[in-house]
Design an enzyme around this catalytic site. Structure first.
Site, PDB file in Angstrom:
ATOM      1  N   ASP A 116       0.815  -1.219   0.000  1.00  0.00           N
ATOM      2  CA  ASP A 116       0.000   0.000   0.000  1.00  0.00           C
ATOM      3  C   ASP A 116       0.850   1.270   0.000  1.00  0.00           C
ATOM      4  O   ASP A 116       2.015   1.262   0.385  1.00  0.00           O
ATOM      5  CB  ASP A 116      -0.907   0.026   1.233  1.00  0.00           C
ATOM      6  CG  ASP A 116      -2.048  -0.975   1.156  1.00  0.00           C
ATOM      7  OD1 ASP A 116      -2.063  -1.781   0.206  1.00  0.00           O
ATOM      8  OD2 ASP A 116      -2.910  -0.956   2.043  1.00  0.00           O
ATOM      9  N   HIS A 167      -6.208   3.202  -3.708  1.00  0.00           N
ATOM     10  CA  HIS A 167      -6.072   3.407  -2.254  1.00  0.00           C
ATOM     11  C   HIS A 167      -6.350   4.860  -1.872  1.00  0.00           C
ATOM     12  O   HIS A 167      -5.779   5.368  -0.908  1.00  0.00           O
ATOM     13  CB  HIS A 167      -4.658   2.988  -1.823  1.00  0.00           C
ATOM     14  CG  HIS A 167      -4.522   2.670  -0.358  1.00  0.00           C
ATOM     15  ND1 HIS A 167      -5.462   1.953   0.354  1.00  0.00           N
ATOM     16  CD2 HIS A 167      -3.528   2.959   0.544  1.00  0.00           C
ATOM     17  CE1 HIS A 167      -5.065   1.818   1.609  1.00  0.00           C
ATOM     18  NE2 HIS A 167      -3.896   2.426   1.748  1.00  0.00           N
ATOM     19  N   HIS A 261       3.788  -2.397   3.016  1.00  0.00           N
ATOM     20  CA  HIS A 261       3.779  -1.038   2.477  1.00  0.00           C
ATOM     21  C   HIS A 261       5.059  -0.758   1.692  1.00  0.00           C
ATOM     22  O   HIS A 261       6.134  -1.242   2.055  1.00  0.00           O
ATOM     23  CB  HIS A 261       3.621  -0.011   3.604  1.00  0.00           C
ATOM     24  CG  HIS A 261       2.335  -0.131   4.361  1.00  0.00           C
ATOM     25  ND1 HIS A 261       2.145  -1.101   5.332  1.00  0.00           N
ATOM     26  CD2 HIS A 261       1.176   0.559   4.274  1.00  0.00           C
ATOM     27  CE1 HIS A 261       0.909  -0.984   5.823  1.00  0.00           C
ATOM     28  NE2 HIS A 261       0.313   0.004   5.195  1.00  0.00           N
TER      29      HIS A 261
END
Length: 296
Positions: A116, A167, A261
């Protein structure tokens, strides 16, 4: 009076000829409704409109009394035969996100790796390099503001077979936004992805895992399915490379979705951890895969 008879006969013949000529011009001798409208060459155009004040029931101007009115032919659109245009199917509005993959006991156990907040030129290339080294595909849920500034990385992700997800634009708390603001956060990111890659994302993930009805509805309206996770590496807390590796290996199981991430802070540990846990997962028989869209 006998001298007048031939003259009267000629007049009758002339009138008859005139009537026949007018009748032919009016379509009366063309074979009825099955004939070709118009004259000479079978023209399909409509007959000229009558002038102002003309009585349609009386036929064309100058028609003989008792003559049938000229028929009007018009082309009719063949709408009944044209195939109906079908709108693209949209996902159903869910009340909870997808948390794991369906497990197939007949195949090798599979997992999904997701990253992400990127793309970030400091960390994303290292993650892409490791994935390429092992021939593995992953999912990247990008933030629009990062994607807009790093379109080359976005293109590289797609070119190397990875899936790009939405996102939001700035990674906000969606549950604190008005619906218009929430819709803008999601739609702007889809627009950037589509402008860069030619296709809009079909997966959406809410920042912080904070879902609400508006997020599900807007995502569905934009043609996306909501995807969450089942194993959280908590790498954003920078707990150390060994801890990240331990959490992912400890949570490994068929169908799980791993959250990591590649942006949003110092992600050096995340890059290093991937190069350690990925070969170990593969050696255990796990197959890194991508989710398939549910039937619509």
């Amino acid at each position: 009076m006998k001298n007048d008879e031939p003259t009267v006969g000629r007049r009758v013949l002339l009138r008859t000829a005139v009537f026949l000529g007018v009748a032919a011009a009016s379509g009366l001798l063309s074979g009825g409704e099955g004939g070709t409208p118009g004259t000479g060459g079978g023209s399909s155009g409509p007959a000229p409109a009558a002038g102002p004040g003309a009585n349609p029931a009386a036929g064309a101007p100058g028609a003989l009394p008792g003559a049938l009115p000229e028929r009007s032919y018009r082309l009719q659109p063949m709408t009944a035969e044209a195939p109906a245009r079908q709108a693209a199917a949209k996902p159903a509005v869910r009340t909870r996100p997808i948390l794991e993959l369906p497990s197939d006991r007949s195949a090798a156990p599979s997992m999904v790796l997701t990253f992400d907040d990127g793309p970030d030129p400091r960390y994303t290339p290292g993650i892409l390099d490791t994935l390429a080294r092992y021939g593995v595909s992953a999912m990247f849920f990008v933030c629009g503001e990062m994607a807009a500034e790093n379109r080359d990385l976005l293109r590289r992700m797609a070119a190397e077979g990875h899936v790009i997800g939405n996102h939001t634009w700035t990674h906000p708390h969606l549950t604190r936004l008005s619906r218009p603001a929430l819709a803008s956060e999601i739609a702007r990111t889809s627009d950037v992805v589509e402008e860069t890659l030619g296709e809009a994302p079909v997966w959406f993930r809410a920042p912080y895992g904070e879902w609400n009805r508006a997020a599900f509805e807007v995502g569905a309206e934009l043609g996306m399915e909501p995807l969450a996770w089942t194993v959280d590496s908590l790498d954003w807390t920078e707990p150390g490379t060994a801890t990240i590796v331990s959490r992912i290996l400890g949570g490994a199981a068929p169908g799980v979705i791993v959250l990591s991430h590649d942006a949003g802070g110092n992600r050096t540990q995340s890059v290093q951890a991937l190069s350690s846990y990925l070969p170990q997962l593969l050696s255990r028989g796990y197959r890194m895969t991508l989710p398939t869209l549910p039937p619509r």
